[in-house]
Design an enzyme around this catalytic site. Structure first.
Site, PDB file in Angstrom:
ATOM      1  N   SER A  17       0.812  -1.295   0.070  1.00  0.00           N
ATOM      2  CA  SER A  17      -0.143  -0.129   0.099  1.00  0.00           C
ATOM      3  C   SER A  17       1.003   1.087   0.019  1.00  0.00           C
ATOM      4  O   SER A  17       2.005   1.413   0.877  1.00  0.00           O
ATOM      5  CB  SER A  17      -1.006  -0.086   1.239  1.00  0.00           C
ATOM      6  N   SER A  19      -0.574   4.253   0.607  1.00  0.00           N
ATOM      7  CA  SER A  19      -1.489   5.229   1.319  1.00  0.00           C
ATOM      8  C   SER A  19      -0.805   5.781   2.561  1.00  0.00           C
ATOM      9  O   SER A  19      -0.684   6.995   2.876  1.00  0.00           O
ATOM     10  CB  SER A  19      -2.775   4.371   1.809  1.00  0.00           C
ATOM     11  N   LYS A  67     -14.193  -3.883   2.757  1.00  0.00           N
ATOM     12  CA  LYS A  67     -14.901  -2.802   2.005  1.00  0.00           C
ATOM     13  C   LYS A  67     -16.378  -3.180   2.620  1.00  0.00           C
ATOM     14  O   LYS A  67     -17.095  -2.397   2.963  1.00  0.00           O
ATOM     15  CB  LYS A  67     -15.023  -2.473   0.921  1.00  0.00           C
ATOM     16  N   ASN A  88     -14.986   2.420   2.168  1.00  0.00           N
ATOM     17  CA  ASN A  88     -13.435   2.278   1.874  1.00  0.00           C
ATOM     18  C   ASN A  88     -12.879   3.275   3.094  1.00  0.00           C
ATOM     19  O   ASN A  88     -11.582   3.361   3.138  1.00  0.00           O
ATOM     20  CB  ASN A  88     -12.898   2.525   0.813  1.00  0.00           C
ATOM     21  N   GLY A 127     -16.312  -7.437 -10.108  1.00  0.00           N
ATOM     22  CA  GLY A 127     -15.867  -7.618  -8.625  1.00  0.00           C
ATOM     23  C   GLY A 127     -16.386  -6.066  -7.810  1.00  0.00           C
ATOM     24  O   GLY A 127     -17.166  -5.484  -8.465  1.00  0.00           O
TER      25      GLY A 127
END
Length: 274
Positions: A17, A19, A67, A88, A127
């Site tokens: 990630s 993030s 999620k 999210n 998805g």
């Protein structure tokens, strides 16, 4: 001395990630003493992990596969979370507020690439990301959307969202004849390689490609797309993170940050260093 405010991104896997780099860069520029980390959490561990957070925790970013369970945990949902059934972003406190910033991140990725309006569109894959892609395309103006999936029956869950939005939805196998569209959003797992007899006819009439995958780049699909514009999924990652930062700071994903353009540029530069 007070404890620092804490945030994190949770998911499984999570080691890749970007993030933490994106968020930490923004908080430093905003003058906020906030710590943002990553933690590997799967669906089974999520309830206990969430229950174990103390009052120093302000919020969570959630990636796959969390999620839907985050949606079930939230006390309130913003419109995009309610439409997609996916959260999210959790803003913690006495009330857990659930948001979906993926929708806005996709819209921002298109608009910053110079694509502000889409008439007809196609989604590849069925998805979790496909639901956000459907809502984003509607907000860009699409009223007819074609979904292609290995198992068309898996895409049937999108019909409820399409009906709520007034979108005409068709669902087909990848090999069905393809008509012209203005934009294609690929929501397939990173590393997916489609056969030439699937890619060639879809790409020939697919308009601008938004590829949700961004590592490695270019993806197999992006590398085979014609000369029309191709948008990397990194753009969604970046702009959905900006919206999360707005939420964690001000409780709204629509209220711009101070000097947001400068912050976005710094976030992009920092992520590219990794």
């Amino acid at each position: 001395m007070t404890d620092p405010t804490r945030l994190a991104v949770w998911g499984d896997p999570i080691g890749h990630s970007r993030s933490p780099a994106l968020h930490s860069t923004a908080y430093a520029l905003l003058g906020l003493d906030w710590q943002y980390e990553r933690r590997r959490v799967d669906e089974a561990a999520f309830p206990e992990a969430l229950h174990g957070l103390d009052s120093t925790w302000r919020g969570l970013s959630l990636t796959m596969p969390l999620k839907e369970v985050a949606h079930a945990t939230a006390d309130e949902h913003d419109r995009h979370a309610a439409l997609t059934g996916a959260v999210n972003t959790l803003l913690l406190g006495s009330t857990r507020r659930g948001f979906n910033t993926d929708v806005g991140g996709i819209v921002d990725a298109f608009t910053h690439a110079g694509v502000s309006t889409v008439g007809r569109a196609r989604i590849l894959g069925a998805g979790a990301t496909a639901a956000s892609a459907l809502v984003a395309l509607h907000e860009l103006g699409a009223d007819r959307i074609d979904v292609r999936a290995r198992r068309p029956e898996a895409a049937e869950r999108l019909r409820g969202i399409a009906d709520a939005l007034g979108v005409v939805l068709t669902v087909d196998a990848f090999t069905a004849p393809a008509s012209d569209v203005d934009a294609t959003i690929a929501t397939l797992p990173s590393g997916t390689v489609l056969d030439d007899d699937v890619v060639t006819p879809i790409a020939a009439v697919g308009g601008t490609l938004f590829e949700a995958a961004y590592a490695p780049w270019p993806s197999a699909l992006a590398a085979r797309w014609p000369a029309q514009q191709v948008i990397s999924g990194f753009e969604m990652l970046l702009y959905q993170a900006v919206r999360q930062i707005r939420i964690f700071r001000d409780g709204s994903q629509e209220r711009p940050l101070p000097y947001e353009g400068v912050i976005v540029a710094a976030m992009r530069s920092r992520a590219m260093e990794d």
